[in-house]
Design a protein around this motif. Structure first.
Motif, mmCIF file in Angstrom:
data_model
loop_
_atom_site.group_PDB
_atom_site.id
_atom_site.type_symbol
_atom_site.label_atom_id
_atom_site.label_comp_id
_atom_site.label_asym_id
_atom_site.label_seq_id
_atom_site.Cartn_x
_atom_site.Cartn_y
_atom_site.Cartn_z
ATOM 1 N N GLY A 130 0.813 -1.217 0.000
ATOM 2 C CA GLY A 130 0.000 0.000 0.000
ATOM 3 C C GLY A 130 0.840 1.258 0.000
ATOM 4 N N GLY A 131 1.904 1.263 0.798
ATOM 5 C CA GLY A 131 2.784 2.428 0.840
ATOM 6 C C GLY A 131 3.497 2.671 -0.472
ATOM 7 N N GLU A 132 3.933 1.592 -1.102
ATOM 8 C CA GLU A 132 4.615 1.722 -2.394
ATOM 9 C C GLU A 132 3.653 2.204 -3.471
ATOM 10 N N GLN A 133 2.408 1.740 -3.404
ATOM 11 C CA GLN A 133 1.410 2.212 -4.363
ATOM 12 C C GLN A 133 1.131 3.701 -4.181
ATOM 13 N N GLN A 134 1.118 4.168 -2.919
ATOM 14 C CA GLN A 134 0.901 5.595 -2.686
ATOM 15 C C GLN A 134 2.069 6.410 -3.227
ATOM 16 N N MET A 135 3.291 5.931 -3.012
ATOM 17 C CA MET A 135 4.458 6.602 -3.597
ATOM 18 C C MET A 135 4.339 6.655 -5.116
#
Length: 230
Positions: free
Chosen positions: A133-138
Motif C-alpha cells: 500500500g505504501g509503495e502504491q501511494q508513492m
C-alpha cells in the motif's frame, strides 16, 4: 495561483459542497481539513472537473470554470486521488509513463521520481498491483509528478499507511514546496498537515467553518478540539 468562488457540488439531492470560496497562492501548501463526509474530496473533484459543479474557478487569474478535466491537466492542475488508483496490471515504469501522457518531460521527470522514491526504481518492472500500500501511494504521487504539476492536489495521501511511509511522503511534499510547487492537500491527519502547511481551511458538512494560517490553527485549542480532533 488558484481562486475558487462559491463552489458547490451536488450528488442528486445531496449537497456535498455548499458555496465555498478559497485560494492558493503560488508556492503555498494549503490544507483542506475536516471529518469524513465533510466534502473535502468533492471540493477537489469540483476544482479538477471530475464532477459537475457550480461556481467559478480561476487559475492564474484566468476563468477556467468551463474547462474539462483534461484541459485543466494540460494547464498544470494535477490531482493525485484517494486510494492510489494505480493501473494494477501495468508495471511501475508504465504507470509513470502514463503520468506524462498529456504533459511533462518523461526522461527528466523519471529521474526526479526515482530520486524522491528510490524504492520505485527497484520495483520499476514489477506490476503496480503487487506493490505494498505504501509503495502504491508513492507511485501515485510520483505518477502525478510526471505531469509537471504547477498545482498539485492530493487527496488523503496518508490514508492507511504506516507512519514511516507517511513521513516519507510528507517529506517529499516539503521538498516540492521548496522547489516552488503549489500544493492543495486534503487530509484527515490534521496535525501532520498543519505542520507543513502555510494555511488551512476547515470543512464541516460542506461549508468552510474556519480558516487561518497553519501556525495559528495549531495553537488554537478550541479549534483543535472542536474541528480537528487533536
Amino acid at each position: 495561483m488558484l481562486r475558487v468562488e462559491n463552489l458547490s457540488v451536488n450528488y442528486g439531492h445531496v449537497k456535498a459542497v455548499k458555496e465555498i470560496s478559497f485560494e492558493i497562492k503560488s508556492g503555498e501548501i494549503v490544507s483542506i481539513l475536516g471529518a469524513n463526509g465533510a466534502g473535502k474530496t468533492s471540493a477537489l473533484f469540483g476544482v479538477s472537473a471530475v464532477v459537475k459543479s457550480k461556481g467559478k474557478v480561476f487559475y492564474k487569474d484566468k476563468d477556467i470554470s468551463g474547462f474539462t478535466t483534461y484541459q485543466r491537466v494540460e494547464k498544470g492542475i494535477i490531482l493525485c486521488p484517494e486510494n492510489r488508483r494505480v493501473f494494477s496490471g501495468l508495471s511501475v515504469e508504465e504507470n509513470l509513463k502514463m503520468g506524462s501522457y498529456l504533459r511533462g518531460n518523461y526522461q527528466k521527470n523519471i529521474e526526479t521520481a526515482y530520486r524522491m522514491f528510490p524504492i520505485l526504481k527497484e520495483r520499476k518492472k514489477q506490476a503496480a498491483g503487487s506493490l505494498s500500500g505504501g509503495e502504491q501511494q508513492m507511485l501515485a504521487v510520483a505518477r502525478a509528478l510526471m505531469s509537471d504539476p504547477e498545482l498539485l492536489m492530493l487527496d488523503e495521501p496518508s490514508l492507511g499507511l504506516a507512519p514511516v511511509i507517511v513521513d516519507q511522503i510528507f517529506k517529499a511534499l516539503v521538498e516540492l514546496k521548496r522547489s516552488g510547487m503549489s500544493i492543495l492537500l486534503v487530509e484527515q491527519n490534521a496535525l501532520k498537515s498543519l505542520k507543513i502547511s502555510d494555511r488551512a481551511y476547515i470543512l464541516e458538512t460542506g461549508r468552510i467553518v474556519h480558516s487561518d494560517d497553519a501556525k495559528t490553527l495549531l495553537n488554537d485549542e478550541k479549534v483543535k478540539k472542536s474541528y480537528l480532533g487533536i
